[in-house]
Design a protein around this motif. Structure first.
Motif, PDB file in Angstrom:
ATOM      1  N   ALA A 260     -28.398  -1.661  43.856  1.00  0.00           N
ATOM      2  CA  ALA A 260     -28.823  -0.767  45.112  1.00  0.00           C
ATOM      3  C   ALA A 260     -28.798   0.636  44.692  1.00  0.00           C
ATOM      4  CB  ALA A 260     -28.324  -1.233  46.340  1.00  0.00           C
ATOM      5  N   VAL A 261     -27.783   1.262  44.293  1.00  0.00           N
ATOM      6  CA  VAL A 261     -27.880   2.692  43.870  1.00  0.00           C
ATOM      7  C   VAL A 261     -28.627   3.233  42.725  1.00  0.00           C
ATOM      8  CG1 VAL A 261     -26.169   4.513  43.458  1.00  0.00           C
ATOM      9  CG2 VAL A 261     -25.587   2.857  45.103  1.00  0.00           C
ATOM     10  N   ALA A 262     -28.525   2.196  41.860  1.00  0.00           N
ATOM     11  CA  ALA A 262     -29.076   2.419  40.544  1.00  0.00           C
ATOM     12  C   ALA A 262     -30.648   2.567  40.740  1.00  0.00           C
ATOM     13  CB  ALA A 262     -28.943   1.105  39.446  1.00  0.00           C
ATOM     14  N   LYS A 266     -32.910   5.815  39.911  1.00  0.00           N
ATOM     15  CA  LYS A 266     -34.164   5.605  38.993  1.00  0.00           C
ATOM     16  C   LYS A 266     -35.155   6.340  39.586  1.00  0.00           C
ATOM     17  CE  LYS A 266     -37.121   2.042  36.921  1.00  0.00           C
ATOM     18  NZ  LYS A 266     -37.478   0.465  36.793  1.00  0.00           N
ATOM     19  N   GLU A 267     -35.449   6.207  40.826  1.00  0.00           N
ATOM     20  CA  GLU A 267     -36.819   6.645  41.457  1.00  0.00           C
ATOM     21  C   GLU A 267     -36.668   8.134  41.632  1.00  0.00           C
ATOM     22  OE1 GLU A 267     -39.364   5.103  41.834  1.00  0.00           O
ATOM     23  OE2 GLU A 267     -38.834   3.200  41.492  1.00  0.00           O
ATOM     24  N   ALA A 268     -35.255   8.483  42.071  1.00  0.00           N
ATOM     25  CA  ALA A 268     -35.150  10.010  42.296  1.00  0.00           C
ATOM     26  C   ALA A 268     -35.544  10.803  40.926  1.00  0.00           C
ATOM     27  CB  ALA A 268     -33.834  10.279  42.632  1.00  0.00           C
ATOM     28  N   ALA A 269     -35.070  10.170  39.759  1.00  0.00           N
ATOM     29  CA  ALA A 269     -35.348  10.732  38.555  1.00  0.00           C
ATOM     30  C   ALA A 269     -36.848  10.589  38.027  1.00  0.00           C
ATOM     31  CB  ALA A 269     -34.535  10.121  37.485  1.00  0.00           C
ATOM     32  N   ALA A 270     -37.535   9.833  38.554  1.00  0.00           N
ATOM     33  CA  ALA A 270     -39.037   9.537  37.975  1.00  0.00           C
ATOM     34  C   ALA A 270     -40.014  10.693  38.414  1.00  0.00           C
ATOM     35  CB  ALA A 270     -39.601   8.524  38.795  1.00  0.00           C
TER      36      ALA A 270
END
Length: 270
Positions: A260-262, A266-270
């Motif tokens: 869930a946290v990954a 992942k999206e925050a770094a996109a």
């Protein structure tokens, strides 16, 4: 002075002011008053001015506090307060779930673990600020040294903010509160919950589906709880032509805190 005399006096004053300004008064047979951008005519003309009602308020009725024009200002003030409190929050994830989740239950402990993992990943944790799963996520974030936010709501059954909230904002209006949940979050993690949780879930899904927000992961945590909903969407909503099969890709179902946290990272770094 009777209402007729007052109306005649107003018309005379309009004509006098128009003459003083070099304007020809309008040829009309109805009373009219301009109140800011609002024009009132005939029976809608009020017998006093806005300034008069404002200055007379301490000696008059308080009904104006509950009127629609005042509500607009109050709604505006809630947006201003919310934006001001959260503008410098940093990366955050909103965590939803039932207020009825009991401390010590598996769902509560999952909320604590999620809040802790999010804080360790560098996220602030935003919840509704109440008890149950919301308290659990705030508690986990606090234990990990993260920032714990609670966005409360005025309800007939007052709950108050849980003791693990670092920044708390209380709202009167659900739609203002829901704006804050989305605007300052990078994604949603949704624990088992009732109607309020479902409302927040489908609000987020609609915003992502219609591309009002982009790169916004939505994680349903607890397969045993959420699988029936996913099956209903697939077998009834999608098969009935009311949604696209691709819409199911907007949500991720998991029992794993790390996964869930990954997804959020992942999206925050996109």
């Amino acid at each position: 002075m009777s209402s007729s005399d007052a109306s005649n006096a107003e018309e005379a004053a309009v004509a006098e002011n128009a003459a003083a300004e070099g304007r020809r008064p309008l040829d009309r047979t109805w009373p009219e008053r301009q109140t800011g951008p609002v024009t009132r005519r005939r029976g809608q003309v009020q017998g006093s001015t806005t300034d008069q009602r404002l200055l007379d308020t301490p000696r008059g009725p308080s009904d104006w506090v509950h009127g629609d024009p005042w509500r607009v200002m109050r709604i505006q003030s809630e947006f201003v307060e919310g934006f001001g409190a959260l503008a410098e929050l940093g990366p955050a994830v909103s965590v939803f779930g039932s207020a009825r989740t009991r401390p010590g239950s598996p769902e509560y402990e999952a909320g604590v673990a999620i809040g802790r993992a999010l804080a360790e990943a560098g996220f602030c944790v935003i919840t509704g600020g109440g008890p149950g799963s919301m308290e659990a996520a705030n508690k986990g974030a606090g234990e990990a040294g993260g920032v714990s936010v609670g966005l409360g709501i005025e309800l007939p059954f007052e709950q108050g903010l849980n003791p693990y909230v670092d920044i708390g904002v209380n709202f009167r209006y659900f739609f203002v509160r829901k704006t804050m949940f989305v605007k300052y979050a990078s994604g949603f993690i949704v624990l088992p919950g009732g109607f309020g949780t479902l409302d927040e879930l489908f609000e987020a899904l609609t915003l992502v589906q219609t591309r009002k927000v982009t790169r916004f992961p939505i994680v349903l945590f607890g397969t045993a709880y959420w699988q029936g909903l996913i099956d209903w969407v697939r077998n009834t909503v999608v098969d009935g032509g009311k949604a696209s099969a691709l819409d199911l890709d907007l949500v991720h179902l998991t029992d794993d805190v790390g996964e869930a946290v990954a997804l959020m990272t992942k999206e925050a770094a996109a």
